[in-house]
Write an enzyme that holds these catalytic residues in place. Sequence first.
Site, PDB file in Angstrom:
ATOM      1  N   LYS A  76      71.752  38.094  92.293  1.00  0.00           N
ATOM      2  CA  LYS A  76      71.002  38.813  91.254  1.00  0.00           C
ATOM      3  C   LYS A  76      71.933  39.794  90.526  1.00  0.00           C
ATOM      4  O   LYS A  76      71.836  39.980  89.317  1.00  0.00           O
ATOM      5  CB  LYS A  76      69.837  39.582  91.882  1.00  0.00           C
ATOM      6  CG  LYS A  76      68.753  38.667  92.399  1.00  0.00           C
ATOM      7  CD  LYS A  76      67.768  39.433  93.253  1.00  0.00           C
ATOM      8  CE  LYS A  76      66.681  38.517  93.775  1.00  0.00           C
ATOM      9  NZ  LYS A  76      65.907  39.118  94.853  1.00  0.00           N
TER      10      LYS A  76
ATOM     11  N   ASP B 177      71.561  36.777  98.419  1.00  0.00           N
ATOM     12  CA  ASP B 177      70.540  36.818  97.374  1.00  0.00           C
ATOM     13  C   ASP B 177      70.758  38.032  96.456  1.00  0.00           C
ATOM     14  O   ASP B 177      70.696  37.921  95.234  1.00  0.00           O
ATOM     15  CB  ASP B 177      69.147  36.898  98.032  1.00  0.00           C
ATOM     16  CG  ASP B 177      68.035  36.997  97.009  1.00  0.00           C
ATOM     17  OD1 ASP B 177      67.710  35.974  96.391  1.00  0.00           O
ATOM     18  OD2 ASP B 177      67.508  38.115  96.801  1.00  0.00           O
TER      19      ASP B 177
ATOM     20  N   GLY C 157      55.899  36.783 106.043  1.00  0.00           N
ATOM     21  CA  GLY C 157      56.289  35.958 104.891  1.00  0.00           C
ATOM     22  C   GLY C 157      57.241  36.638 103.923  1.00  0.00           C
ATOM     23  O   GLY C 157      57.411  36.198 102.795  1.00  0.00           O
TER      24      GLY C 157
ATOM     25  N   GLU D  78      63.780  36.017  83.423  1.00  0.00           N
ATOM     26  CA  GLU D  78      63.423  37.362  83.885  1.00  0.00           C
ATOM     27  C   GLU D  78      63.043  37.367  85.363  1.00  0.00           C
ATOM     28  O   GLU D  78      63.353  38.327  86.090  1.00  0.00           O
ATOM     29  CB  GLU D  78      62.256  37.892  83.042  1.00  0.00           C
ATOM     30  CG  GLU D  78      61.908  39.334  83.279  1.00  0.00           C
ATOM     31  CD  GLU D  78      63.025  40.307  82.915  1.00  0.00           C
ATOM     32  OE1 GLU D  78      63.296  40.486  81.735  1.00  0.00           O
ATOM     33  OE2 GLU D  78      63.628  40.883  83.844  1.00  0.00           O
TER      34      GLU D  78
ATOM     35  N   ILE E 138      59.684  43.061  87.796  1.00  0.00           N
ATOM     36  CA  ILE E 138      60.210  44.214  87.045  1.00  0.00           C
ATOM     37  C   ILE E 138      61.002  43.687  85.846  1.00  0.00           C
ATOM     38  O   ILE E 138      61.960  42.932  86.022  1.00  0.00           O
ATOM     39  CB  ILE E 138      61.143  45.081  87.930  1.00  0.00           C
ATOM     40  CG1 ILE E 138      60.434  45.486  89.227  1.00  0.00           C
ATOM     41  CG2 ILE E 138      61.624  46.300  87.165  1.00  0.00           C
ATOM     42  CD1 ILE E 138      61.311  46.271  90.195  1.00  0.00           C
TER      43      ILE E 138
END
Length: 418
Positions: A199, A195, A181, A123, A130
């Site tokens: 996902k 990225d 950061g 998850e 989320i």
Amino acid sequence: MDAHQQLTIGLFGFGVVGEGLYKVMQQTPSLNASIKKICIKHPGKKRNAPDELFTTDKNELLSDPDINVIVEVIDDSEAAFQIVSTALSNGKAVVSASKKMIAEHLPALLELQQSTGQPFLYEAAACASIPVIRNLEEYYDNDLLHSIKAIVNGSTNFILTKMFEEKLDFKQALILAQQLGFAESDPSLDVEGFDAVNKWALLLGHAYGILAPPQTIVFTGIQNVQAGDAAVAKEKNFHIKLVAQAQKLQNGKVAAFVLPQFIRNDDHLAFVRNEYNGVVIESGFADKQFFYGKGAGSFPTASAVLSDISALRYQYRYEYKKLYHHRPHQLTDDFYVKVYISFDDIKYIPRDKFEWVEEWHAMEERKYLVGVLPFRELAAENWWRQHNISLILTPDPVIEDIELRRLKKKSLELAGVL
Ligand SMILES: NC(=O)c1ccc[n+]([C@@H]2O[C@H](COP(=O)([O-])OP(=O)(O)OC[C@H]3O[C@@H](n4cnc5c(N)ncnc54)[C@H](OP(=O)(O)O)[C@@H]3O)[C@@H](O)[C@H]2O)c1
């Protein structure tokens, strides 16, 4: 694994997520789970946990019969795949947050889950805190999922927010994201969309049963978005977001991509600012639902890992219902998209590829047009990623009605492009 069984965890990685999990677990004793050993890469680093917990020998975890759960949160996707494969083969349940590894190896990981019978939960790998994977698996377990669109990368959303609200240029916004950061020291994975597409590849499996390697999905990041684009968006009352989306077309196939997009002020995703993530799911009878939360960070990500560990107690596993129990959907590139394109030099824009052009602004130094392209052009060609060209989808970008082609020549003439 029964509900009363003690979970004995072997943890790989003690960075942002691994250390976060360690701390979160100390505050949740009711879980009846403990970390027996932690495998890291560099033994010399100072750690905020007892020395005897750490090792650099992965077999101390993978071959320990007491350890029944492996949690893998390392930043090396090939090593992660080896660790996860061995753990499943050795009869251990596995929880992971490594989206790149999962997106690149999903078919092999599915096979391993089937052949070993072990659960593999992840998850935290998409939108961190989320709970989108479990919702897609369980709640939207039907044929009525019309579309899903999401902001899945917090760093790029932070940069776009700063460009938009504080009029920073791209470089200034990126430096600020790094200082706070929210971006990697090598930010290209976030900024260029890698990225986000990783996902999206794994979420497509849970949303529509589509197994698409990330490199087969049309995507880009925000590297070409300019301050001038933000100004145009503002004039039109839009925001700019990097949006991952999938939409079921009338022919039952699915359009999916990850691209910058103009978002109307009243769109749920316009509400998602700075480093937050958001997901809008549209289904047959429920209409739109909106999930919002932190998509990265130590504790938000650790909370999703913890939730997966907890789910192992009641034998939870992904059933991949859309893949195994329904007829899986197919991706298609046979549709059209309405795009905004800004550029320095018209010679790099293949004007003959447009079905029609609705707006044309050529007066300023930086020019732009709004027009309709076959999506296949974006899938097959690269011009729109080069020569300082910025491509941004318009709101509701997908056009299915090919009859509109008839307008092509006339509208190009009217716009003065031909
Ligand atoms: N950070 C987030 O907000 C976030 C959110 C969602 C998902 N994730 C994913 O979670 C994973 C971990 O991210 P992170 O931010 O925690 O990374 P990180 O802070 O860079 O930490 C990585 C950890 O992995 C260890 N490591 C690297 N290679 C290893 C190997 N071969 N064997 C054992 N340990 C190894 C490192 O060891 P040393 O400490 O010895 O260097 C370090 O402890 C990544 O896949 C990332 O994409 C992160």
